[in-house]
Design an enzyme around this catalytic site. Structure first.
Site, PDB file in Angstrom:
ATOM      1  N   SER A 124      51.730  44.139  34.145  1.00 11.10           N
ATOM      2  CA  SER A 124      52.356  42.956  33.389  1.00 11.10           C
ATOM      3  C   SER A 124      52.411  42.822  32.029  1.00 11.10           C
ATOM      4  CB  SER A 124      51.244  41.512  33.715  1.00 11.10           C
ATOM      5  OG  SER A 124      51.635  40.550  33.042  1.00 11.10           O
ATOM      6  N   TYR A 148      42.342  38.309  33.052  1.00  6.74           N
ATOM      7  CA  TYR A 148      43.430  38.802  33.712  1.00  6.74           C
ATOM      8  C   TYR A 148      44.165  40.043  33.176  1.00  6.74           C
ATOM      9  CZ  TYR A 148      48.340  39.087  35.533  1.00  6.74           C
ATOM     10  OH  TYR A 148      49.426  39.632  36.180  1.00  6.74           O
ATOM     11  N   LYS A 152      44.310  44.255  34.019  1.00  8.81           N
ATOM     12  CA  LYS A 152      45.393  45.283  33.985  1.00  8.81           C
ATOM     13  C   LYS A 152      45.742  46.201  33.025  1.00  8.81           C
ATOM     14  CE  LYS A 152      47.972  42.908  37.010  1.00  8.81           C
ATOM     15  NZ  LYS A 152      48.306  43.248  38.419  1.00  8.81           N
TER      16      LYS A 152
END
Length: 337
Positions: A124, A148, A152
């Site tokens: 992302s 989050y 990643k």
């Protein structure tokens, strides 16, 4: 090629599944359906006349994943499975690290057992944190403002460590910007549960009457109209980017990061105007305060993907809005009856 998709019933996974099938690949899907619906595979079959082999399982089940990899002689994996709500990740960090990081470790262990060496990882643009320079290229430093994003980054670092220890691996880190839209048929699209986390589904729900008004978080940013600017990419362009990455990876070892975006930013008000013009639907909105952690502008330098993968986003914001409304209008309750 025989390809496994983890989380292949989800928004990006399902559109990529379709593109892989259209391209002639043999596709196997593992999904626990915690945030997706298996009916999507009936829709995929109605579009292209083919469907993947589907297993209901969790990517954290390393033994189960190994069995699938071996049984189907899988040659490459695209790893979509993961939780992705930024705000929720701050409220439930353990859940996010367990699912996104531990799930990836379980998958990698299964791939090692089955001797599968090609992996495209669903990363992302969140890994860039609050960028100092835009457009953002792949050499920009990584940072995160929420669990989050950190999950990643952690998986990306794990994959880099793996390629140091094993030089036979072929790995792509595909850093998405803002996927929107749906397949032009209106048969598959984004079906968020609860309150959507992204702009376009919220716009569609307001346009369809499911919500009364769209809240815009801040109109005092140093941008063309004061609202935040983001790089919106059509989900079908993104799906084609995965197919291009798999083709490219077959001949390239090591770990390689690629931005998948359009290279152009659009403000919230510009997206609303495009939606109203394209669909003829009114989108009433109100300005509210900024959200903590939001940045003024974020968009990609995707020239590396164009140069190396031969891939470039083709679809416009108007086409994103058109296809998003077609999906919403034909599926007011998503995949649910």
């Amino acid at each position: 090629m025989k390809v496994l998709l983890t989380g292949g019933a989800g928004y990006i996974g399902s559109h990529t599944c379709l593109e892989l099938l259209v391209a002639g690949h043999e596709v196997v899907v593992i999904d626990n359906f915690s945030n997706s619906n298996p009916i999507v595979f009936d829709r995929i079959e109605s579009i292209c006349g083919r469907r993947p082999t589907v297993y209901q399982d969790d990517v954290c089940n390393s033994d189960g994943v190994s069995e699938v990899l071996l049984a189907h002689q899988i040659q490459a994996v695209i790893h979509f499975a993961g939780l992705k709500a930024l705000g929720e990740s701050a409220e439930q960090p353990l859940r996010y690290y367990n699912n996104n990081v531990q799930g990836s470790l379980s998958l990698l262990s299964a791939m090692k057992t089955a001797k599968v060496r090609i992996l495209a990882f669903s990363s992302s643009a969140t890994v860039y944190g609050s960028p100092n320079i835009i457009p953002i290229n792949e050499d920009a430093p990584t940072s995160a403002t929420n669990p989050y994003g950190r999950s990643k980054i952690m998986v990306e670092e794990i994959l880099r460590d793996l390629t140091v220890a094993d030089d036979s691996l072929h790995i792509a880190l595909l850093r998405y910007f803002n996927p929107v839209g749906a397949h032009e048929s209106g048969l598959i699209g984004e079906d968020p549960t609860g309150i959507p986390n992204n702009l376009m589904p919220l716009i569609s729900q307001v346009a369809s009457g499911r919500r009364e008004v769209l809240q815009i978080y801040g109109d005092d940013y140093p941008t063309v109209d004061g609202t935040g600017i983001r790089d919106y990419i059509h989900v079908m362009d993104l799906a084609r980017g995965h197919v291009a990455a798999l083709d490219w990876l077959q001949e390239r070892k090591g770990v390689h990061a690629f931005n998948l975006g359009t290279g152009q930013g659009k403000s919230v008000l510009e997206v609303i105007q495009s939606y109203e013009t394209t669909t003829g639907q009114a989108v009433p909105y109100q300005i509210v305060g900024r959200r903590l952690g939001d940045v003024a502008a974020c968009y990609a330098d995707s020239s590396l993907a164009e140069r190396e993968l031969g891939w470039k986003a083709q679809l416009s914001v108007d086409e994103m809005c058109r296809d998003e409304w077609n999906w919403q209008n034909n599926n007011p309750n998503g995949y649910r009856k």
